[in-house]
Design an enzyme around this catalytic site. Structure first.
Site, PDB file in Angstrom:
ATOM      1  CB  CYS A 140       4.619   5.389   9.991  1.00  0.00           C
ATOM      2  SG  CYS A 140       3.717   3.966  10.640  1.00  0.00           S
ATOM      3  CG  ASP A 151       2.906  -0.736   3.946  1.00  0.00           C
ATOM      4  OD1 ASP A 151       2.519  -1.490   4.859  1.00  0.00           O
ATOM      5  OD2 ASP A 151       3.100   0.479   4.102  1.00  0.00           O
ATOM      6  CG  HIS A 207       4.904   0.489   7.002  1.00  0.00           C
ATOM      7  ND1 HIS A 207       3.865   1.273   6.547  1.00  0.00           N
ATOM      8  CD2 HIS A 207       5.239   0.977   8.220  1.00  0.00           C
ATOM      9  CE1 HIS A 207       3.579   2.196   7.461  1.00  0.00           C
ATOM     10  NE2 HIS A 207       4.395   2.044   8.477  1.00  0.00           N
TER      11      HIS A 207
END
Length: 296
Positions: A173, A229, A264
């Site tokens: 991330c 995502d 994600h």
């Protein structure tokens, strides 16, 4: 990724705990290695990697401006000249999931180091709200500081059993974005970016995004991304591919793998976003990528 989902992930680090209790418990885990007492803090299916046969725990690294940078490191016990992997945190900091990732890499034969890259500005475990975490801490961490601290981590590794001629970086991330930036900056041979943002705002703290440095990569990067995502549109992946194709040999050697139904944070096993198949496949691809590019 929607903020309410990220807030739930943040709360999942220690369900029902106060900020102080959460922070203390996580520090205890990092200092003492994996312990049964940590179990209530983790999701039921979270991976729990023992430290058997490893040297693991917190260290302090000499960083710029005389700062002692805390970091979690794990390595096979009694071995020297180890390949090195810098492990870059999410916005939530170096908590048990990141420490466990280091132990997994250590069992694979690496010296893995996860520095607490927000340490100068504060502790993410002191924030109970995502909006405050982002605006009061994450937004105040300059990229130049992060890159310099990673340089310091490599210097530390070279004096503590690591072979810095065989160094790589991986991040998740927020750390995925940093992985791209460091591959354009630092002396690593390979990078693996897990769902790191490729485009975004530019300011004094974050003057360039991965797409801005794509053509200047010094090390090839494998990008592992989720097709579902909501925070990283697939068109930005395509734009990044186009930028890489016009760049250095390392840039042109970079690759992407997109898992069509993965959200994600699909590797984060303590979150509801965890997806076992792409997480395991991505991990296998990461180790193969390191080996292909001489980090083994």
């Amino acid at each position: 990724m929607p903020h309410d989902d990220l807030q739930s992930d943040f709360d999942a680090l220690a369900p029902g705990a106060s900020d102080g209790t959460r922070r203390g418990a996580l520090r205890l885990m990092l200092g003492a290695g994996y312990a049964a007492a940590a179990a209530p803090l983790m999701a039921q299916d979270a991976i729990r990697t023992p430290a058997d046969g490893l040297v693991a725990g917190e260290v302090h690294i000499d960083a710029p401006q005389g700062f002692k940078l805390p970091a979690y490191r794990a390595a096979p016990a009694g071995r020297k000249d180890l390949p090195v992997v810098l492990v870059i945190q999410e916005i939530f900091g170096v908590h048990e999931y990141i420490a466990d990732t280091c132990r997994r890499l250590a069992h694979a034969g690496y010296l893995a180091i996860a520095p607490e890259l927000f340490a100068r500005q504060g502790d993410p475990m002191e924030y109970g709200e995502l909006a405050r975490l982002m605006s009061e801490l994450v937004a105040k961490v300059p990229d130049t500081q992060v890159l310099a601290d990673l340089d310091a981590c490599l210097r530390w590794a070279g004096s503590n059993g690591g072979d810095t001629a065989k160094a790589a970086i991986t991040g998740f991330c927020w750390g995925g974005r940093i992985t791209w930036l460091y591959a354009a900056h630092g002396p690593v041979k390979a990078g693996v970016a897990w769902y790191g943002r490729l485009v975004g705002k530019q300011d004094d703290m974050t003057p360039r995004n991965p797409i801005d440095v794509a053509a200047q990569l010094k090390a090839p990067v494998l990008g592992l991304y989720g097709g579902d995502d909501s925070g990283i549109p697939l068109d930005t992946v395509e734009k990044m591919k186009a930028a890489l194709a016009k760049g250095t040999p390392a840039a042109r050697a970079s690759e992407f793998v997109v898992y069509p139904e993965a959200p994600h944070a699909f590797h984060a096993d303590y979150r509801a976003s965890f997806r076992k198949q792409p997480a395991e496949d991505g991990w296998k691809r990461m180790l193969e990528w390191f080996k292909r590019h001489g980090v083994r």
